[in-house]
Design a protein around this motif. Structure first.
Motif, mmCIF file in Angstrom:
data_model
loop_
_atom_site.group_PDB
_atom_site.id
_atom_site.type_symbol
_atom_site.label_atom_id
_atom_site.label_comp_id
_atom_site.label_asym_id
_atom_site.label_seq_id
_atom_site.Cartn_x
_atom_site.Cartn_y
_atom_site.Cartn_z
ATOM 1 N N ASP A 218 35.043 39.600 18.583
ATOM 2 C CA ASP A 218 35.293 39.693 17.266
ATOM 3 C C ASP A 218 36.070 38.913 17.065
ATOM 4 O OD1 ASP A 218 35.058 41.973 16.395
ATOM 5 O OD2 ASP A 218 37.002 42.970 17.246
ATOM 6 N N ASN A 219 36.782 37.732 17.946
ATOM 7 C CA ASN A 219 37.600 36.037 17.718
ATOM 8 C C ASN A 219 36.005 35.365 17.735
ATOM 9 O OD1 ASN A 219 39.130 34.553 17.992
ATOM 10 N ND2 ASN A 219 39.609 33.969 20.071
ATOM 11 N N LEU A 220 35.060 35.676 18.247
ATOM 12 C CA LEU A 220 34.154 34.093 18.453
ATOM 13 C C LEU A 220 33.528 34.101 17.207
ATOM 14 C CD1 LEU A 220 32.930 32.691 20.714
ATOM 15 C CD2 LEU A 220 31.391 34.380 21.097
ATOM 16 N N ASP B 240 30.290 28.044 11.147
ATOM 17 C CA ASP B 240 30.499 26.534 11.650
ATOM 18 C C ASP B 240 29.440 26.070 11.387
ATOM 19 O OD1 ASP B 240 32.170 25.473 14.050
ATOM 20 O OD2 ASP B 240 30.373 25.054 14.437
ATOM 21 N N PRO B 241 29.502 24.783 11.823
ATOM 22 C CA PRO B 241 27.867 24.202 11.864
ATOM 23 C C PRO B 241 27.129 24.150 12.759
ATOM 24 C CG PRO B 241 29.643 22.413 11.716
ATOM 25 C CD PRO B 241 30.759 23.319 11.538
ATOM 26 N N VAL B 242 28.007 23.634 13.966
ATOM 27 C CA VAL B 242 27.361 24.186 15.643
ATOM 28 C C VAL B 242 27.090 25.107 15.703
ATOM 29 C CG1 VAL B 242 27.068 21.786 17.407
ATOM 30 C CG2 VAL B 242 27.949 20.919 15.635
ATOM 31 N N GLY B 243 28.101 26.204 16.304
ATOM 32 C CA GLY B 243 28.429 27.204 17.450
ATOM 33 C C GLY B 243 29.337 26.339 18.255
ATOM 34 N N GLY B 244 30.487 27.284 18.920
ATOM 35 C CA GLY B 244 29.930 26.924 20.050
ATOM 36 C C GLY B 244 30.192 28.132 21.414
ATOM 37 N N LEU B 245 32.168 28.541 22.396
ATOM 38 C CA LEU B 245 31.761 29.224 23.394
ATOM 39 C C LEU B 245 33.147 29.802 23.986
ATOM 40 C CD1 LEU B 245 31.925 26.833 26.419
ATOM 41 C CD2 LEU B 245 31.433 26.198 24.393
ATOM 42 N N LEU B 246 33.446 30.494 24.022
ATOM 43 C CA LEU B 246 34.484 31.025 24.795
ATOM 44 C C LEU B 246 34.709 30.355 25.946
ATOM 45 C CD1 LEU B 246 33.998 35.568 24.626
ATOM 46 C CD2 LEU B 246 35.423 33.470 23.010
ATOM 47 N N ALA B 247 35.649 30.230 25.891
ATOM 48 C CA ALA B 247 36.384 29.069 27.415
ATOM 49 C C ALA B 247 37.638 29.232 27.096
ATOM 50 C CB ALA B 247 36.512 27.515 27.007
ATOM 51 N N LEU C 123 21.855 17.040 22.721
ATOM 52 C CA LEU C 123 21.101 16.246 20.919
ATOM 53 C C LEU C 123 22.377 15.451 20.293
ATOM 54 C CD1 LEU C 123 18.870 19.829 19.621
ATOM 55 C CD2 LEU C 123 18.525 17.348 21.148
ATOM 56 N N GLY C 124 23.381 15.768 20.560
ATOM 57 C CA GLY C 124 24.512 14.825 19.548
ATOM 58 C C GLY C 124 26.087 15.714 19.545
ATOM 59 N N HIS C 125 25.778 16.925 19.478
ATOM 60 C CA HIS C 125 26.589 17.884 18.954
ATOM 61 C C HIS C 125 27.754 18.362 20.224
ATOM 62 C CE1 HIS C 125 23.594 18.777 15.728
ATOM 63 N NE2 HIS C 125 22.349 19.746 16.726
ATOM 64 N N ALA C 126 28.604 18.743 19.092
ATOM 65 C CA ALA C 126 29.675 18.912 19.751
ATOM 66 C C ALA C 126 30.215 20.385 19.521
ATOM 67 C CB ALA C 126 31.501 18.200 19.396
ATOM 68 N N PRO C 127 29.804 21.261 20.755
ATOM 69 C CA PRO C 127 30.634 22.937 20.721
ATOM 70 C C PRO C 127 31.731 23.341 20.289
ATOM 71 C CG PRO C 127 28.590 22.290 21.425
ATOM 72 C CD PRO C 127 29.168 21.348 22.027
ATOM 73 N N ARG C 128 32.298 23.878 19.753
ATOM 74 C CA ARG C 128 33.263 25.095 19.441
ATOM 75 C C ARG C 128 34.420 25.408 20.563
ATOM 76 N NH1 ARG C 128 36.953 24.576 14.940
ATOM 77 N NH2 ARG C 128 38.666 26.257 14.782
ATOM 78 N N LEU C 129 35.604 25.179 21.436
ATOM 79 C CA LEU C 129 35.711 26.366 22.359
ATOM 80 C C LEU C 129 36.538 26.292 21.611
ATOM 81 C CD1 LEU C 129 37.238 23.218 24.494
ATOM 82 C CD2 LEU C 129 35.375 24.251 24.671
ATOM 83 N N VAL C 130 36.158 28.627 21.923
ATOM 84 C CA VAL C 130 37.101 29.212 21.159
ATOM 85 C C VAL C 130 37.832 30.142 21.927
ATOM 86 C CG1 VAL C 130 37.005 31.286 20.366
ATOM 87 C CG2 VAL C 130 35.477 29.618 19.198
ATOM 88 N N MET C 131 39.341 29.804 22.190
ATOM 89 C CA MET C 131 40.111 30.281 23.084
ATOM 90 C C MET C 131 39.285 32.102 23.962
ATOM 91 S SD MET C 131 42.471 30.640 25.005
ATOM 92 C CE MET C 131 43.614 29.064 24.464
ATOM 93 N N GLY C 132 39.037 32.005 24.990
ATOM 94 C CA GLY C 132 38.739 33.279 25.564
ATOM 95 C C GLY C 132 39.338 34.068 26.654
#
Length: 235
Positions: free
Chosen positions: A122-124, A131-138, A199-208
């Motif tokens: 849900d949080n992700l 978001d224009p790029v996307g990201g990951l749980l971390a 590719l030069g993008h900065a994925p978003r860090l989402v609190m895991g």
């Protein structure tokens, strides 16, 4: 809120050699079921996930030995796994090209992370759907980090400020992730975010969450069992 589809993709073509077990680790027993059953179940019951793709090695013989009927009809098996995680993911993305749009979301998740919760998913989704790029749980690194020098001795201590420990799912647009893996090559990246960074993008860090552990060593399986038992008891 995005109207695009959300697909889960689970690379499960590895052997899990560090576990020291005869079975590939995704099939190791966990609370009476193969570990991958627990991993898949979180995505199968989440209403935002359209389909769950499991990418197996072409010669995998373990999958068919278990009953997955309790997971419902979202799961689709793709027998096109490669020699590396990145190759397995790219092969999976290529295999679903006919049913995926470039802007659809793909959530790549380790088969050996069976303790992912609905709340983490849900949080992700809440953080990334627009978001224009996307990201990951971390999760932020909490331990002191030592850089090894000669003869197994400490060379120096690494500053941990700003360092995060990557988890999965890692969530990116189908077209972007496919392009990124094709561009960087399948021998280099250890996770999908690294390919997108290339590719030069900065994925978003989402609190895991520390409970979202990856089962790598035998003792991790014991911890995963305790965590899942606790979850079932509290629900």
């Amino acid at each position: 809120m995005s109207n695009h589809k959300n697909y889960a993709l689970i690379p499960a073509a590895g052997s899990g050699s560090r576990m020291g077990a005869e079975l590939p680790k995704q099939y190791l027993p966990l609370l009476g079921k193969p570990m991958i059953h627990h991993t898949l179940s979180v995505f199968c019951v989440h209403p935002a996930v359209t389909r769950v793709f499991v990418v197996l090695s072409p010669d995998d013989t373990g999958w068919a030995q278990y009953d997955y009927s309790a997971l419902g009809d979202k799961v689709e098996v793709l027998r096109c796994g490669g020699a590396t995680r990145a190759e397995t993911v790219l092969n999976g993305l290529n295999a679903i090209a006919g049913q995926s749009q470039s802007a659809d979301w793909v959530l790549v998740h380790d088969a050996a992370r069976p303790c992912l919760s609905q709340e983490m998913l849900d949080n992700l989704f809440a953080e990334l759907l627009d978001d224009p790029v996307g990201g990951l749980l971390a999760v932020p690194v909490a331990d002191t980090l030592k850089r090894e020098g000669k003869n197994g001795r400490v060379d120096h201590t690494e500053p941990r400020a700003g360092l995060w420990r990557a988890q999965t799912p890692q969530m990116f647009r189908y077209g972007l992730l496919r392009d990124a893996l094709q561009a960087i090559g399948t021998d280099t990246p250890t996770d999908e975010a690294q390919a997108v960074e290339f590719l030069g993008h900065a994925p978003r860090l989402v609190m895991g969450d520390g409970h979202n552990l990856k089962v790598t060593y035998p003792e991790d399986l014991v911890i995963a069992e305790l965590l899942l038992n606790n979850t079932e008891t509290s629900t």
